[in-house]
Design a protein around this motif. Structure first.
Motif, short mmCIF file in Angstrom:
data_model
loop_
_atom_site.label_atom_id
_atom_site.label_comp_id
_atom_site.label_asym_id
_atom_site.label_seq_id
_atom_site.Cartn_x
_atom_site.Cartn_y
_atom_site.Cartn_z
N UNK A 188 -0.95 10.43 -41.24
CA UNK A 188 -1.82 10.41 -42.41
C UNK A 188 -2.77 11.61 -42.37
N UNK A 189 -3.35 11.82 -41.18
CA UNK A 189 -4.25 12.96 -41.01
C UNK A 189 -3.49 14.27 -41.20
N UNK A 190 -2.30 14.31 -40.64
CA UNK A 190 -1.47 15.50 -40.77
C UNK A 190 -1.16 15.78 -42.24
N UNK A 191 -0.89 14.74 -42.98
CA UNK A 191 -0.62 14.91 -44.40
C UNK A 191 -1.81 15.53 -45.11
N UNK A 192 -2.99 15.17 -44.66
CA UNK A 192 -4.19 15.71 -45.27
C UNK A 192 -4.39 17.18 -44.88
N UNK A 193 -4.36 17.41 -43.58
CA UNK A 193 -4.61 18.77 -43.09
C UNK A 193 -3.54 19.76 -43.53
N UNK A 197 3.54 21.88 -38.54
CA UNK A 197 3.27 20.48 -38.19
C UNK A 197 3.23 19.58 -39.41
N UNK A 198 2.86 20.18 -40.53
CA UNK A 198 2.67 19.38 -41.73
C UNK A 198 3.98 18.81 -42.24
N UNK A 199 5.08 19.44 -41.85
CA UNK A 199 6.36 18.95 -42.31
C UNK A 199 6.52 17.48 -41.95
N UNK A 200 6.97 16.73 -42.92
CA UNK A 200 7.11 15.29 -42.75
C UNK A 200 7.87 14.88 -41.49
N UNK A 201 8.92 15.63 -41.16
CA UNK A 201 9.79 15.21 -40.06
C UNK A 201 9.47 15.85 -38.72
N UNK A 202 8.77 16.96 -38.74
CA UNK A 202 8.48 17.69 -37.51
C UNK A 202 7.76 16.84 -36.47
#
Lengths: 132, 132
Positions: B28-33, A33-38
């Motif tokens: 933003x939250x995803x980027x953190x987690x 999920x962390x992938x920028x584009x996913x």
DNA sequence: CTGAATCCGTGGCGATACTG
DNA sequence: CAGTATCGCCACGGATTCAG
């Protein structure tokens, strides 16, 4: 032998991380999920199937390389299906699989929390930054 | 002018991404987690406060640099509190804030989904890989 | 239209050494 | 004990080019 130490360490680190991922599904999912584009693709497809070029247009800023690479990964994970229509020119549709659809509530939970608490995070950052 | 095109494009892309982040709390939250160490630290602290060295020991494999850097980020976001006890030697405790605690259900939702569906993902990968 | 292959800059991360 | 500072590597992503 000193010249191999670095490579060995990298391999060890990689192996350790893989082992860690194997025993921690949550992190594996997070890595995806962390992938920028996913998240963008998953969100774009939530409203229905889309063609390759549509995705590229809707998700402004993605390069062809990353779009293809990300879609391949999602397809491999069974979250997205790829359907080729052998016409001229070729037409390829991408859609959420059932598994991919099941993921939506989780994404929604993340979205909800983020939207409800982002202000606190922002103000916390502001306070932290100005305090220095 | 051609020499600046690349730099300009990078800046534009960066600006666009920042603007995008600003209007998309979820990402933003995803980027953190998504950060490799964030989820580990958050999980380690869920049982109660821990000292810097304890964290470093529990989360095997983290470098001092990344541990400090990650903790700083979490502190800045208001998810973790940092308490210094000026004794000899110095003692520093890290703990979840209320905001950080609120995040736990979301982490749990991710964990639940991952644990319940990881098998499907793995078999999907296996099928995808062997099909080639 | 939908990709595959290649080159290349850069930023993130680990390792190491030093400080209060 | 709890960091800060610095360096080097390489993996990731963007741009470009070629192909079915």
């Amino acid at each position: 032998m000193a010249t191999q130490t670095a490579a060995q360490r990298r391999d060890e680190a990689r192996a350790a991380y893989d082992a860690y991922l194997a025993c921690c599904p949550a992190r594996e999912l997070l890595d995806t999920l962390s992938d920028k584009w996913v998240s963008l693709i998953l969100n774009a497809l939530s409203d229905g199937p889309l063609r390759y070029s549509d995705l590229g247009r809707i998700i402004a800023g993605v390069s062809q390389k990353m779009l293809t690479q990300t879609l391949r990964g999602l397809e491999r994970d069974g979250l997205v299906s790829r359907t080729v229509t052998p016409s001229v020119p070729v037409r390829v549709d991408y859609a959420l699989t059932e598994l991919g659809h099941d993921l939506q509530p989780v994404m929604l939970a993340i979205k909800r929390w983020a939207e409800g608490n982002i202000d606190q995070v922002h103000s916390a950052r502001k306070a932290y930054d100005t305090r220095l």
